[in-house]
Design a protein around this motif. Sequence first.
Motif, PDB file in Angstrom:
ATOM      1  N   SER A   8      -1.993   0.742  20.288  1.00 32.56           N
ATOM      2  CA  SER A   8      -2.840   1.378  19.275  1.00 32.56           C
ATOM      3  C   SER A   8      -4.057   2.032  19.907  1.00 32.56           C
ATOM      4  CB  SER A   8      -3.273   0.345  18.225  1.00 32.56           C
ATOM      5  OG  SER A   8      -2.155  -0.189  17.538  1.00 32.56           O
ATOM      6  N   LEU A   9      -4.645   1.354  20.880  1.00 36.30           N
ATOM      7  CA  LEU A   9      -5.783   1.922  21.597  1.00 36.30           C
ATOM      8  C   LEU A   9      -5.362   3.199  22.326  1.00 36.30           C
ATOM      9  CD1 LEU A   9      -8.655   1.844  22.716  1.00 36.30           C
ATOM     10  CD2 LEU A   9      -7.850   0.240  24.476  1.00 36.30           C
ATOM     11  N   ALA A  10      -4.224   3.163  23.018  1.00 35.87           N
ATOM     12  CA  ALA A  10      -3.734   4.349  23.733  1.00 35.87           C
ATOM     13  C   ALA A  10      -3.455   5.502  22.763  1.00 35.87           C
ATOM     14  CB  ALA A  10      -2.467   3.992  24.507  1.00 35.87           C
ATOM     15  N   PHE A  11      -2.938   5.185  21.580  1.00 36.62           N
ATOM     16  CA  PHE A  11      -2.646   6.196  20.563  1.00 36.62           C
ATOM     17  C   PHE A  11      -3.925   6.943  20.169  1.00 36.62           C
ATOM     18  CE2 PHE A  11      -2.477   7.184  15.980  1.00 36.62           C
ATOM     19  CZ  PHE A  11      -1.363   8.021  15.921  1.00 36.62           C
ATOM     20  N   LEU A  12      -4.995   6.207  19.913  1.00 37.95           N
ATOM     21  CA  LEU A  12      -6.253   6.831  19.507  1.00 37.95           C
ATOM     22  C   LEU A  12      -6.875   7.619  20.656  1.00 37.95           C
ATOM     23  CD1 LEU A  12      -7.836   3.930  17.386  1.00 37.95           C
ATOM     24  CD2 LEU A  12      -6.833   6.062  16.533  1.00 37.95           C
ATOM     25  N   GLN A  13      -6.797   7.072  21.850  1.00 35.62           N
ATOM     26  CA  GLN A  13      -7.362   7.766  23.008  1.00 35.62           C
ATOM     27  C   GLN A  13      -6.614   9.071  23.290  1.00 35.62           C
ATOM     28  OE1 GLN A  13      -7.146   4.580  25.883  1.00 35.62           O
ATOM     29  NE2 GLN A  13      -9.291   3.995  25.564  1.00 35.62           N
ATOM     30  N   GLN A  14      -5.324   9.079  23.101  1.00 36.53           N
ATOM     31  CA  GLN A  14      -4.545  10.286  23.314  1.00 36.53           C
ATOM     32  C   GLN A  14      -4.877  11.376  22.294  1.00 36.53           C
ATOM     33  OE1 GLN A  14      -0.495   8.873  23.263  1.00 36.53           O
ATOM     34  NE2 GLN A  14      -0.711   7.798  25.221  1.00 36.53           N
ATOM     35  N   LEU A  15      -5.380  10.957  21.134  1.00 38.76           N
ATOM     36  CA  LEU A  15      -5.813  11.916  20.116  1.00 38.76           C
ATOM     37  C   LEU A  15      -7.229  12.415  20.376  1.00 38.76           C
ATOM     38  CD1 LEU A  15      -4.412  10.225  16.869  1.00 38.76           C
ATOM     39  CD2 LEU A  15      -3.524  12.261  18.025  1.00 38.76           C
ATOM     40  N   GLY A  16      -7.868  11.898  21.426  1.00 33.75           N
ATOM     41  CA  GLY A  16      -9.195  12.365  21.796  1.00 33.75           C
ATOM     42  C   GLY A  16     -10.339  11.547  21.244  1.00 33.75           C
TER      43      GLY A  16
END
Length: 309
Positions: free
Chosen positions: A98-106
Amino acid sequence: MNPVRSAYPYDYSRVEIAIAEYLPQWRSLQFDAVVAIARGGMVPGLMASMGLSLPLYALSYSRADRCVSWYTNQKPGAPSRILLVEDIAGRGTTLSDSLAFLQQLGHDTKVFTLAYDTDSRIRPDYGQEIPAGMRAWFPWEQASISAAFDQTGNQPAKPEHEYASWAIDLDGILLMDLPEHLYAQALQDTLAQRDLLLPNKTLPGLSLTDITIITGRPEQDRERTQAWLSRHGFHGPLIMRNESLYSAEQTAAHKAQAILARCHTHFLESDAGQALEIARQTRVARVIWWSGHQALLVHASQVEDLRLA
């Protein structure tokens, strides 16, 4: 197989206190939104968003394919400063994905979990490290602490309440509780009299044959207690009071610690005062006072100042 760990209970008061501790710091960081991971992060996420006066969004996670998606129809605009909220940083991949998902969205993302331990896959930016040998227990996951739920690998095939783990008191539940003064007057005669008692005519509507019994009787009474139970068809685990750890006056503490150590979700107690103290100490366990013919769910919280109660 994972080692058995005692329950470390978070009732709603403990959750609220944990969040309130961080609110001043979070306000200074000027987050744009709170994002909760459904389901475990929803309650603390809501509390955090209300405390920060920020919009609340949520993510959904599929363990089967490790897919993260938006649970809410709306989502924060990128880039945003996000506080990501989950109940626990576990051994699995929910939080890290979930953290990686948000980080990938900027999104610039910080993580808050109510609990984490040395085995957590990631260490959150904010949260409480619970003691070694303990496992967090939240009120919105009431039955997930049980051994039966553990065996599902967090993928239950039945509704979660069906994994509940019951335990009961002995005297006053299965048989009549003799007056205390009789033990003081003639201990051995009273114990012999108790051994001859038959099970109560009215018993709780539970499957009692193999149920765990947590009693205040001292360990030295195990042989005669086990004999009575076996004679009347009760064959479940028997947990007795260790007098080197708990005096007779500390019977409620003995029962509360046994409930947490064995991760029982429900406990039936015949003494009203003990039921209240057990409920206070176990926080999340469902403690029921059995009056002999009816069952009453009890809750107890310590009042620090009677004038403010």
